[in-house]
Design a protein around this motif. Structure first.
Motif, PDB file in Angstrom:
ATOM      1  N   THR A 333       3.861   6.461  -0.775  1.00  0.00           N
ATOM      2  CA  THR A 333       5.112   6.515  -1.419  1.00  0.00           C
ATOM      3  C   THR A 333       5.417   7.738  -2.081  1.00  0.00           C
ATOM      4  O   THR A 333       4.528   8.546  -2.468  1.00  0.00           O
ATOM      5  CB  THR A 333       5.061   5.466  -2.356  1.00  0.00           C
ATOM      6  OG1 THR A 333       4.050   5.944  -3.566  1.00  0.00           O
ATOM      7  CG2 THR A 333       4.531   4.025  -1.936  1.00  0.00           C
ATOM      8  N   GLU A 335       7.496   9.284  -5.131  1.00  0.00           N
ATOM      9  CA  GLU A 335       7.946   9.192  -6.527  1.00  0.00           C
ATOM     10  C   GLU A 335       8.975  10.244  -7.095  1.00  0.00           C
ATOM     11  O   GLU A 335       8.715  11.092  -7.852  1.00  0.00           O
ATOM     12  CB  GLU A 335       6.790   8.732  -7.559  1.00  0.00           C
ATOM     13  CG  GLU A 335       7.609   8.173  -9.037  1.00  0.00           C
ATOM     14  CD  GLU A 335       6.419   8.238  -9.948  1.00  0.00           C
ATOM     15  OE1 GLU A 335       6.497   6.990 -10.583  1.00  0.00           O
ATOM     16  OE2 GLU A 335       5.857   8.940 -10.439  1.00  0.00           O
ATOM     17  N   CYS A 344      18.045   5.309  -5.875  1.00  0.00           N
ATOM     18  CA  CYS A 344      18.247   4.326  -4.825  1.00  0.00           C
ATOM     19  C   CYS A 344      19.942   4.107  -4.676  1.00  0.00           C
ATOM     20  O   CYS A 344      20.330   3.158  -4.963  1.00  0.00           O
ATOM     21  CB  CYS A 344      17.665   3.004  -5.268  1.00  0.00           C
ATOM     22  SG  CYS A 344      15.781   3.174  -5.302  1.00  0.00           S
ATOM     23  N   LYS A 376      13.168   2.501   2.815  1.00  0.00           N
ATOM     24  CA  LYS A 376      13.755   2.367   1.577  1.00  0.00           C
ATOM     25  C   LYS A 376      14.473   0.942   1.360  1.00  0.00           C
ATOM     26  O   LYS A 376      14.887   0.384   2.286  1.00  0.00           O
ATOM     27  CB  LYS A 376      14.545   3.552   1.261  1.00  0.00           C
ATOM     28  CG  LYS A 376      15.226   3.895  -0.142  1.00  0.00           C
ATOM     29  CD  LYS A 376      15.425   4.934  -0.293  1.00  0.00           C
ATOM     30  CE  LYS A 376      16.055   5.344  -2.072  1.00  0.00           C
ATOM     31  NZ  LYS A 376      16.609   6.840  -2.064  1.00  0.00           N
ATOM     32  N   CYS A 387      14.926   3.944 -10.275  1.00  0.00           N
ATOM     33  CA  CYS A 387      14.532   3.387  -9.042  1.00  0.00           C
ATOM     34  C   CYS A 387      13.980   4.113  -7.899  1.00  0.00           C
ATOM     35  O   CYS A 387      14.479   5.302  -7.574  1.00  0.00           O
ATOM     36  CB  CYS A 387      15.832   2.654  -8.228  1.00  0.00           C
ATOM     37  SG  CYS A 387      15.258   1.690  -6.845  1.00  0.00           S
ATOM     38  N   ALA A 389      10.208   4.192  -4.854  1.00  0.00           N
ATOM     39  CA  ALA A 389       9.184   3.482  -4.326  1.00  0.00           C
ATOM     40  C   ALA A 389       7.922   3.625  -5.383  1.00  0.00           C
ATOM     41  O   ALA A 389       7.604   4.807  -5.972  1.00  0.00           O
ATOM     42  CB  ALA A 389       8.755   4.214  -2.857  1.00  0.00           C
ATOM     43  N   HIS A 390       7.275   2.387  -5.607  1.00  0.00           N
ATOM     44  CA  HIS A 390       6.180   2.508  -6.724  1.00  0.00           C
ATOM     45  C   HIS A 390       5.085   1.437  -5.884  1.00  0.00           C
ATOM     46  O   HIS A 390       4.899   1.346  -4.887  1.00  0.00           O
ATOM     47  CB  HIS A 390       6.829   2.078  -8.031  1.00  0.00           C
ATOM     48  CG  HIS A 390       5.767   2.579  -8.873  1.00  0.00           C
ATOM     49  ND1 HIS A 390       5.205   2.085  -9.979  1.00  0.00           N
ATOM     50  CD2 HIS A 390       5.638   3.915  -9.310  1.00  0.00           C
ATOM     51  CE1 HIS A 390       4.605   2.895 -10.975  1.00  0.00           C
ATOM     52  NE2 HIS A 390       4.875   3.922 -10.307  1.00  0.00           N
ATOM     53  N   GLN A 405       6.308  -4.768  -2.872  1.00  0.00           N
ATOM     54  CA  GLN A 405       6.230  -3.648  -3.408  1.00  0.00           C
ATOM     55  C   GLN A 405       7.367  -3.437  -4.520  1.00  0.00           C
ATOM     56  O   GLN A 405       8.370  -4.254  -4.503  1.00  0.00           O
ATOM     57  CB  GLN A 405       6.691  -2.235  -2.388  1.00  0.00           C
ATOM     58  CG  GLN A 405       6.568  -1.156  -3.047  1.00  0.00           C
ATOM     59  CD  GLN A 405       6.831   0.083  -1.864  1.00  0.00           C
ATOM     60  OE1 GLN A 405       7.210  -0.241  -0.744  1.00  0.00           O
ATOM     61  NE2 GLN A 405       6.496   1.078  -2.368  1.00  0.00           N
ATOM     62  N   TRP A 407       9.834  -1.459  -7.280  1.00  0.00           N
ATOM     63  CA  TRP A 407      10.813  -0.415  -6.888  1.00  0.00           C
ATOM     64  C   TRP A 407      11.445   0.092  -8.254  1.00  0.00           C
ATOM     65  O   TRP A 407      12.582   0.261  -8.565  1.00  0.00           O
ATOM     66  CB  TRP A 407      11.687  -0.686  -5.909  1.00  0.00           C
ATOM     67  CG  TRP A 407      11.306  -0.494  -4.482  1.00  0.00           C
ATOM     68  CD1 TRP A 407      10.669  -1.611  -3.864  1.00  0.00           C
ATOM     69  CD2 TRP A 407      11.386   0.447  -3.506  1.00  0.00           C
ATOM     70  NE1 TRP A 407      10.218  -1.131  -2.637  1.00  0.00           N
ATOM     71  CE2 TRP A 407      10.656   0.154  -2.599  1.00  0.00           C
ATOM     72  CE3 TRP A 407      12.047   1.750  -3.613  1.00  0.00           C
ATOM     73  CZ2 TRP A 407      10.911   0.865  -1.371  1.00  0.00           C
ATOM     74  CZ3 TRP A 407      12.027   2.583  -2.482  1.00  0.00           C
ATOM     75  CH2 TRP A 407      11.323   2.228  -1.550  1.00  0.00           C
ATOM     76  N   SER A 413      10.375  -5.831  -3.385  1.00  0.00           N
ATOM     77  CA  SER A 413      10.927  -5.911  -2.051  1.00  0.00           C
ATOM     78  C   SER A 413       9.704  -6.387  -1.209  1.00  0.00           C
ATOM     79  O   SER A 413       8.289  -5.573  -1.306  1.00  0.00           O
ATOM     80  CB  SER A 413      11.374  -4.711  -1.619  1.00  0.00           C
ATOM     81  OG  SER A 413      11.657  -4.535  -0.230  1.00  0.00           O
TER      82      SER A 413
END
Length: 498
Positions: A333, A335, A344, A376, A387, A389-390, A405, A407, A413
């Motif tokens: 990911t 960040e 996002c 994404k 927002c 990816a986490h 996951q 976000w 998601s």
């Protein structure tokens, strides 16, 4: 197949929000301490321009994004419960699981939930022990907390103190949780640059802890550059008070990614942010700021780098890693913006602040990480929503690669990457922006699948429980785990699950 809205237009469905607050709580320690936010994971409050705020309000009015705090989700997701914060009021962080319990990290301590009834989680204990991020994991009777904010000492009554002071403390804290209602603090180990995150490598008699930390400074006596590696701690299970720092393992003898100005917009590698291990395959994947690495951990005291990759076009900060079940893929990911920015949106695009999907090709020490595609979330978020990816985990389905996951304010998601080159979302859950006028940090920090449900730790809103009903993921409901630390990935079908 479930129909999803993958444009900005969403079906405005309100989720079922059961206010399931636990009645029984214990506060073990008290004090005036406040956790200090750390770079990389502590979004702040930011003003946005008048035109941006006007655009957000118009998008809400048009139904392009959900209203403030409005819950929306795909038709295959049910929102079973939300448990707001209680005695521990800091930023919620990571999650761990054992038996019928969920362990929720928080910048000010941790909370233990009884999740035997996922529709109504009950609070078992709350422990005030400030020391952000309080990244959390469990193994047997031991619970581990990461402290990556400089403190006056290693106690739960410590206060913030500059890292420039030699006597300041950062590192790992260890608790005995044999009595879940009364955790006991048993040991602390100081580590260079503290412990932003940590990863367990469990053995029968001992637990090895890989400690990730970064951002050294010549002005910090206990965090000197170059800091090109990780600390390794050994904890005897029967005598955790004898936990000791074994060594500092250098992973980047040549220094890793230099960052700017050589690679503008990319973090220089001065340590690792997070490491995920797959003990059944003697593998580890490190997300190390400007680098992604694949490691052999057959000897847990001597992790060996097999391959090292960079993405100086679209990755700003390598944040975390996830193997697929067959160990022939790794998800890294990015960040972008440190978790505190609105990334996002159409302006940032689909390839930045995203997941990078890498296939592992070759054998043994010749294995290589080969990039295949980005993933994404397909729903644009407001400019007032942090927002990116986490943290997420696999959903254990034989023959498929599926992940859930977080976000941040992008929500949760669920996505399928069985085809590494064509990942696709199959479910989602999110709340509308916390504010339509100001970028207020919040959203889900971790979303993990455990024994048939998705558990999400929202930094502001609390602990959420989701139920996923989909023909692609339903087989996972038969997989039961006794314990789950996502950064210590189990072999779901080879003995760890049943």
């Amino acid at each position: 197949m479930t129909s999803l809205h993958t444009t900005r237009v969403r079906r405005r469905r309100l989720g079922v929000a059961a206010a399931a607050a636990g009645l029984f709580a214990t506060l073990l320690t008290a004090g005036p301490a406040v956790a200090t936010p750390d770079p990389g994971d502590a979004p702040a409050k930011e003003k946005v321009s008048r035109s941006q705020a006007a655009e957000v309000k118009e998008a809400i009015a048009q139904g392009d994004i959900p209203g403030v705090d409005e819950v929306v989700h795909s038709s295959n997701i049910t929102h079973l419960a939300n448990v707001p914060k209680d005695l521990i009021t800091g930023t919620n962080s990571d999650l761990a699981f054992q038996g019928k319990y969920a362990f929720s990290g928080n910048y000010d301590g941790f909370r233990i939930f009884d999740i035997s009834n996922p529709k109504s989680p009950k609070t078992v204990a709350q422990v005030l022990c400030p020391g952000s991020q309080n990244d959390i994991s469990v193994s047997g009777n031991l619970l581990f907390l990461s402290t990556d904010s400089s403190r006056s000492d290693n106690s739960c009554n410590s206060v913030a103190q500059s890292a420039a002071v030699k006597e300041s403390w950062e590192g790992m804290k260890i608790f005995d949780i044999s009595d879940k209602r009364n955790p006991k603090y048993v040991a602390a180990v100081e580590t260079a640059c503290g412990s932003h995150t940590h990863t367990l490598v469990p053995k029968k008699k001992d637990v090895y802890v890989y400690v990730s930390s970064y951002s050294p400074s010549t002005s910090f006596p206990d965090c000197q550059p170059p800091h090109d590696g990780i600390s390794i701690i050994k904890v005897p299970r029967k005598a955790p008070q004898k936990a000791e720092l074994l060594k500092f393992e250098v992973l980047f003898p040549e220094g890793g990614n230099p960052g700017a100005p050589t690679n503008p917009g990319v973090s220089a590698t001065t340590g690792c942010h997070d490491i995920t291990v797959l003990p059944s395959k003697d593998l580890a994947a490190g997300a190390c700021m400007g680098d992604g690495v694949l490691m052999d951990i057959k000897n847990p005291e001597r992790p060996k780098v097999i391959d090292q990759v960079q993405d100086n076009v679209n990755f700003a900060f390598w944040h975390s890693a996830t193997f697929n079940q067959k160990a022939d893929k790794v998800i890294f990911t990015d960040e972008l913006g440190g978790g505190g920015a609105a990334t996002c949106n159409a302006e940032i695009g689909p390839n930045r602040g995203a997941d990078g999907i890498y296939d592992i090709v070759g054998k043994g020490d010749q294995r290589k990480l080969v990039f295949r595609s980005y993933y994404k979330i397909p729903r644009h978020q407001a400019d007032t929503e942090n927002c990116v990816a986490h943290n997420g985990s696999l959903i254990p389905v034989k023959g498929r690669d599926i992940m859930v996951q977080s976000w941040y304010q992008g929500g949760v998601s669920v996505w399928d990457f069985t085809n590494s080159s064509k990942p696709k979302e199959i479910a989602y859950f999110e709340r509308g922006p916390i504010s339509a006028e100001t970028l207020v940090g919040g959203g889900t920090w971790s979303a993990y699948y455990y024994n048939g449900h998705i558990y999400s730790n929202d930094m502001v809103k609390g602990f959420d429980v989701l139920k996923l009903d989909d023909r692609l993921t339903d087989p996972a409901k038969r997989v039961r785990m006794d314990e789950l630390n996502v950064q210590t990935q189990p072999d779901y079908f080879g003995g760890s699950g049943h």
